[in-house]
Motif scaffolding. Structure first.
Motif, PDB file in Angstrom:
ATOM      1  N   ASN A   1      42.965  31.506  33.857  1.00  0.00           N
ATOM      2  CA  ASN A   1      41.741  30.717  33.734  1.00  0.00           C
ATOM      3  C   ASN A   1      41.086  30.933  32.367  1.00  0.00           C
ATOM      4  O   ASN A   1      40.621  29.980  31.733  1.00  0.00           O
TER       5      ASN A   1
ATOM      6  N   GLN B   1      40.917  32.333  44.101  1.00  0.00           N
ATOM      7  CA  GLN B   1      40.649  32.883  45.440  1.00  0.00           C
ATOM      8  C   GLN B   1      39.477  33.866  45.433  1.00  0.00           C
ATOM      9  O   GLN B   1      38.859  34.110  46.467  1.00  0.00           O
ATOM     10  N   SER B   2      39.161  34.408  44.278  1.00  0.00           N
ATOM     11  CA  SER B   2      38.016  35.332  44.174  1.00  0.00           C
ATOM     12  C   SER B   2      36.690  34.620  44.423  1.00  0.00           C
ATOM     13  O   SER B   2      35.661  35.262  44.656  1.00  0.00           O
ATOM     14  N   LEU B   3      36.702  33.286  44.383  1.00  0.00           N
ATOM     15  CA  LEU B   3      35.464  32.515  44.574  1.00  0.00           C
ATOM     16  C   LEU B   3      35.188  32.182  46.039  1.00  0.00           C
ATOM     17  O   LEU B   3      34.158  31.581  46.345  1.00  0.00           O
TER      18      LEU B   3
ATOM     19  N   SER C   1      43.501  36.550  32.042  1.00  0.00           N
ATOM     20  CA  SER C   1      43.750  35.687  33.195  1.00  0.00           C
ATOM     21  C   SER C   1      44.157  34.311  32.695  1.00  0.00           C
ATOM     22  O   SER C   1      43.902  33.952  31.535  1.00  0.00           O
TER      23      SER C   1
ATOM     24  N   GLU D   1      44.197  32.450  41.175  1.00  0.00           N
ATOM     25  CA  GLU D   1      43.100  33.220  40.580  1.00  0.00           C
ATOM     26  C   GLU D   1      41.742  32.809  41.133  1.00  0.00           C
ATOM     27  O   GLU D   1      40.807  33.622  41.161  1.00  0.00           O
TER      28      GLU D   1
ATOM     29  N   ASN E   1      28.865  39.603  44.143  1.00  0.00           N
ATOM     30  CA  ASN E   1      29.537  40.614  43.322  1.00  0.00           C
ATOM     31  C   ASN E   1      30.179  40.043  42.053  1.00  0.00           C
ATOM     32  O   ASN E   1      30.718  40.782  41.232  1.00  0.00           O
ATOM     33  N   LEU E   2      30.115  38.722  41.886  1.00  0.00           N
ATOM     34  CA  LEU E   2      30.722  38.077  40.717  1.00  0.00           C
ATOM     35  C   LEU E   2      29.704  37.381  39.822  1.00  0.00           C
ATOM     36  O   LEU E   2      29.989  37.100  38.663  1.00  0.00           O
TER      37      LEU E   2
ATOM     38  N   ASN F   1      29.757  31.439  38.406  1.00  0.00           N
ATOM     39  CA  ASN F   1      30.958  30.941  37.746  1.00  0.00           C
ATOM     40  C   ASN F   1      30.902  29.417  37.705  1.00  0.00           C
ATOM     41  O   ASN F   1      30.514  28.777  38.687  1.00  0.00           O
TER      42      ASN F   1
ATOM     43  N   ARG G   1      28.505  34.088  43.656  1.00  0.00           N
ATOM     44  CA  ARG G   1      28.887  35.092  44.648  1.00  0.00           C
ATOM     45  C   ARG G   1      28.294  36.420  44.216  1.00  0.00           C
ATOM     46  O   ARG G   1      28.359  36.782  43.033  1.00  0.00           O
TER      47      ARG G   1
END
Length: 351
Positions: free
Chosen positions: A256, A17-19, A254, A15, A43-44, A47, A41
């Protein structure tokens, strides 16, 4: 408090990997047990990656208060990782080890998080030479300290080319029960070893499983390792996959998030303890401040009385005359001598 197994770390890393390509915004160290990386990031957004060596890592929404002065390792990480981006997150050989690779304009660092034993966080250069560690650790065949080459602990196998290799490995690492053999030899932990026995329909206390039993365990192991994430909680405990042995769980967005909800209870408990400690600290600080004020007042009074005593000693006749005039209530005469009268007090300017 839950300690993540290798299977659970695999789910977290998947999970995370989006970072990838997130920028390191800030690094916090609330206490001597954890590090929090603030990663941004576009688009995120931001975090918070909480890393508790020896226990867990996950994205958290709870930010604990940091001490007024940064702890040494935190300052060190800020200096090295501050201008970098997260380029890679990998779990090493299905072990309880996670590597976070950071790249800057002219730098490359690898932060290795260990979640076995007491745990550790080790910052290395691109060649795995240790720059600094959360804790210096020395073993007979392994040293975690600056300028040493980082060495992985002995690998415990979980991937096998075929059933024959698996069977041989199980026989060579046999424990007092099949569930302990799976838990320890395959590095799966007790919970997932029991789940594997349940799926294979084998009594977990069996000491000498038949070849048919071992083959069924091998089959179910392949299924379990390739199973898609199905984050859920059962009686408040988070799991990354369906747990047949424990029953139906409550689905989560998720894994996380499920971990964040689970660990939040311990953070809140820590926060309450910190608030209580802060309350006691403030009480003691107030007492010390008040005592300091009293000390200053006493010292000032002693100094003033000392000056008065010296003046009287050096000007005894004049002082006697002033006292006689005061007793006789000759206020006009006293005023001529520069003496002011306030009630029963005489105000004399001493040079």
């Amino acid at each position: 408090m839950k300690v993540l197994s290798s299977l659970e770390i695999k789910a977290v890393v998947a999970e995370l990997q989006s970072l990838i390509n997130a920028r390191v915004d800030q690094i916090y160290q609330p206490d001597a047990t954890e590090i929090v990386l603030a990663l941004h990031r576009s688009n995120l957004g931001k975090n918070l990656l909480r890393i508790i060596p020896g226990t867990a890592l996950y994205i958290t929404t709870k930010r604990r208060a940091s001490p007024k002065e940064s702890i040494n390792f935190c300052r060190f990480l800020r200096k090295r990782l501050g201008p970098t981006k997260l380029k890679e997150i990998i779990q090493k050989n299905r072990e309880r080890i996670v590597e976070l690779h950071f790249e800057g304009k002219d730098s490359y660092f690898i932060l290795i998080a260990e979640f076995f034993s007491k745990g550790n966080l080790i910052l290395c250069d691109k060649n795995y030479i240790i720059i600094s560690a959360f804790q210096v650790q020395l073993w007979k065949d392994r040293k975690i300290k600056a300028k040493q080459k980082y060495e992985y602990p002995p690998e415990r196998k979980i991937d096998f080319k075929d059933f024959e290799e698996f069977k041989s490995y199980i026989q060579a690492n046999k424990k007092e029960s099949i569930v302990k053999t799976i838990a320890l030899s395959l590095n799966m932990g007790g919970t997932y070893a029991e789940e594997l026995c349940f799926r294979a329909k084998i009594n977990k206390e069996t000491k000498d499983p038949t070849e048919k039993d071992v083959k069924e365990i091998f089959t179910q192991l392949q299924i379990l390792l390739s199973e898609e994430l199905q984050p859920n909680t059962i009686q408040g405990e988070p799991y990354p996959i369906s747990m047949h042995e424990k029953g139906k769980g409550e689905p989560q967005d998720s894994y996380n998030k499920a971990l964040d909800q689970y660990y939040a209870q311990f953070i809140e408990e820590d926060t309450e303890k910190e608030q209580e400690r802060e309350k006691k600290k403030n009480k003691w600080e107030d007492m010390i401040t008040e005592q300091e004020k009293q000390r200053i007042q006493v010292e000032r009074a002693i100094e003033e009385n000392k000056i008065k005593a010296e003046w009287i000693y050096n000007n005894y006749m004049e002082a006697k005359e002033i006292m006689d005039l005061f007793k006789q209530k000759k206020l006009t005469e006293l005023k001529k001598k520069g003496v002011e009268v306030e009630g029963k007090n005489l105000l004399i300017e001493i040079q």
